[in-house]
Design an enzyme around this catalytic site. Structure first.
Site, PDB file in Angstrom:
ATOM      1  N   SER A  77       0.804  -1.237   0.000  1.00  0.00           N
ATOM      2  CA  SER A  77       0.000   0.000   0.000  1.00  0.00           C
ATOM      3  C   SER A  77       0.827   1.272   0.000  1.00  0.00           C
ATOM      4  O   SER A  77       0.274   2.349  -0.241  1.00  0.00           O
ATOM      5  CB  SER A  77      -0.937   0.015   1.199  1.00  0.00           C
ATOM      6  OG  SER A  77      -2.081  -0.727   0.900  1.00  0.00           O
ATOM      7  N   TYR A 256      -4.512   3.932   7.821  1.00  0.00           N
ATOM      8  CA  TYR A 256      -5.902   3.433   7.817  1.00  0.00           C
ATOM      9  C   TYR A 256      -6.657   3.903   9.040  1.00  0.00           C
ATOM     10  O   TYR A 256      -6.499   5.044   9.458  1.00  0.00           O
ATOM     11  CB  TYR A 256      -5.920   1.901   7.701  1.00  0.00           C
ATOM     12  CG  TYR A 256      -5.086   1.422   6.564  1.00  0.00           C
ATOM     13  CD1 TYR A 256      -5.403   1.786   5.262  1.00  0.00           C
ATOM     14  CD2 TYR A 256      -3.974   0.659   6.771  1.00  0.00           C
ATOM     15  CE1 TYR A 256      -4.634   1.364   4.205  1.00  0.00           C
ATOM     16  CE2 TYR A 256      -3.198   0.227   5.723  1.00  0.00           C
ATOM     17  CZ  TYR A 256      -3.531   0.586   4.440  1.00  0.00           C
ATOM     18  OH  TYR A 256      -2.768   0.181   3.405  1.00  0.00           O
TER      19      TYR A 256
HETATM   20  N1  LIG Z   1      -2.660  -2.579   3.102  1.00  0.00           N
HETATM   21  C1  LIG Z   1      -2.054  -2.987   2.011  1.00  0.00           C
HETATM   22  O1  LIG Z   1      -0.848  -2.938   1.904  1.00  0.00           O
HETATM   23  C2  LIG Z   1      -2.934  -3.563   0.964  1.00  0.00           C
HETATM   24  C3  LIG Z   1      -2.245  -3.781  -0.347  1.00  0.00           C
HETATM   25  C4  LIG Z   1      -2.667  -5.047  -1.004  1.00  0.00           C
HETATM   26  N2  LIG Z   1      -1.976  -5.203  -2.250  1.00  0.00           N
HETATM   27  C5  LIG Z   1      -4.169  -5.055  -1.203  1.00  0.00           C
HETATM   28  O2  LIG Z   1      -4.651  -4.367  -2.029  1.00  0.00           O
HETATM   29  O3  LIG Z   1      -4.860  -5.741  -0.530  1.00  0.00           O
END
Ligand SMILES: NC(=O)CC[C@H](N)C(=O)O
Length: 331
Positions: A77, A256
């Site tokens: 992410s 988040y």
């Molecule tokens: N929080 C993350 O790093 C999520 C990224 C992951 N590739 C997803 O889309 O689920």
């Protein structure tokens, strides 16, 4: 707070700070047992839960590295910050902000519920999956390779080498990520996507699978802390206005539904990824007393054991400790 040295840039103080950070990493490594490695992308289960590493890079080149610093991991992410920056550079800030909002959701990164319940005119922010997939659809290019090229180009410009794509991680996510497909279909239905859904998702899974190290994250963070300018060459790598928005988004949405706590207890912009990486950005501070990295620094952390929000559990605690000791908070 660490006090006692008049000039933090001497070799002696660097060694002194290094010893502190080594102790802190050794202490917080024990906290990795409180978390779990991500398992919803099957291959991420193979990560070593005990790993913890940090790299801190100052504007003047001062670097402190400690713990498991040499291990490559996928950016996940954290790529959302990079794709948003690239999209702003390609399309312009106005275009992007007309189409993606900048408000925290207070929900999990992969939530769909909020979109359905609140029926917003645009996705809430570029750092949760729905917003990030929308941003990826806005990258220029007809194929995933064309869309990804400017991302690789920007990373190469900052890092001095072209990072690799981890094909195993890409395929693992591509073959398992039903939730992101569901988000993608929902976005398609409500008309937010600007590219073909399959190409958008392929690009998104690939951007998440770019391999980096904590040193790479520290260098990217240092450039953003310095408003997008390379402190050595004075070249503008990212427009200042774009780095401002990126930092504001990271502070409000980067961790988040733990972003509020991170802003309160650590107090600097940061973005986490589900493989256990965190990029954190300490902007320059103005204080009466000299403090470590007073001119700003970028920090890269790797610790794949995650808390229940999907953030590196020991990584957050380590950052919280360092921010307190060095008075890094922007507030
Ligand atoms: N929080 C993350 O790093 C999520 C990224 C992951 N590739 C997803 O889309 O689920």
């Amino acid at each position: 707070m660490v006090q006692g040295a008049a000039n933090w840039n001497t070799e002696q103080t660097q060694e002194w700070l290094q010893n502190y950070v080594d102790d802190w990493v050794a202490f917080y490594r024990k906290h990795t047992s409180d978390g779990e490695v991500a398992s919803y992308i099957p291959i991420l289960k193979e990560a070593n839960k005990d790993h913890l590493g940090i790299s801190i890079l100052g504007k003047n080149g001062m670097a402190i590295r400690s713990g498991d610093v040499g291990i490559p991991f996928t950016i996940q992410s954290i790529s959302k910050v990079i794709s948003f920056i690239v999209a702003c550079m390609e399309r312009g800030v106005g275009y992007m902000l007309d189409r993606v909002d900048v408000e925290p959701t207070g929900e999990a990164f992969n939530s769909i519920m909020h979109l359905e319940m609140k029926k917003p005119e645009k996705p809430f922010n570029p750092l949760v999956n729905a917003g990030a997939i929308t941003v990826t659809s806005m990258l220029e290019g007809r194929t995933s390779d064309e869309k990804l090229e400017p991302i690789f180009h920007l990373l190469e410009h900052i890092l001095g080498y072209r990072p690799a794509l981890n094909v195993d991680v890409y395929e693992s996510e591509r073959d398992s990520s039903m939730r992101n497909r569901a988000i993608g279909y929902y976005l398609l239905e409500i008309g937010f996507l600007e590219s073909d859904l399959n190409i958008t998702l392929e690009t998104y899974f690939k951007q998440c699978s770019i391999e980096v190290t904590v040193d790479d994250l520290a260098r990217i963070g240092m450039i953003i802390a310095n408003d997008g300018e390379d402190p050595d060459s004075k070249e503008e790598i990212i427009p200042r206005q774009v780095t401002r928005i990126a930092k504001a988004l990271m502070l409000t949405c980067g961790m988040y539904d733990a972003s509020g706590k991170f802003a309160t207890y650590v107090g600097i912009p940061a973005k986490s990824g589900v493989s256990g990486g965190i990029i954190a950005i300490a902007p320059p501070r103005v204080r009466e007393e000299e403090l470590p990295f007073i001119n700003g620094c970028g920090i890269g952390v790797y610790g794949p054991a995650l808390d229940d929000k999907g953030n590196s559990i020991a990584g957050i605690r380590l950052l919280r400790h360092i921010a307190k000791q060095w008075d890094l908070s922007i507030f």
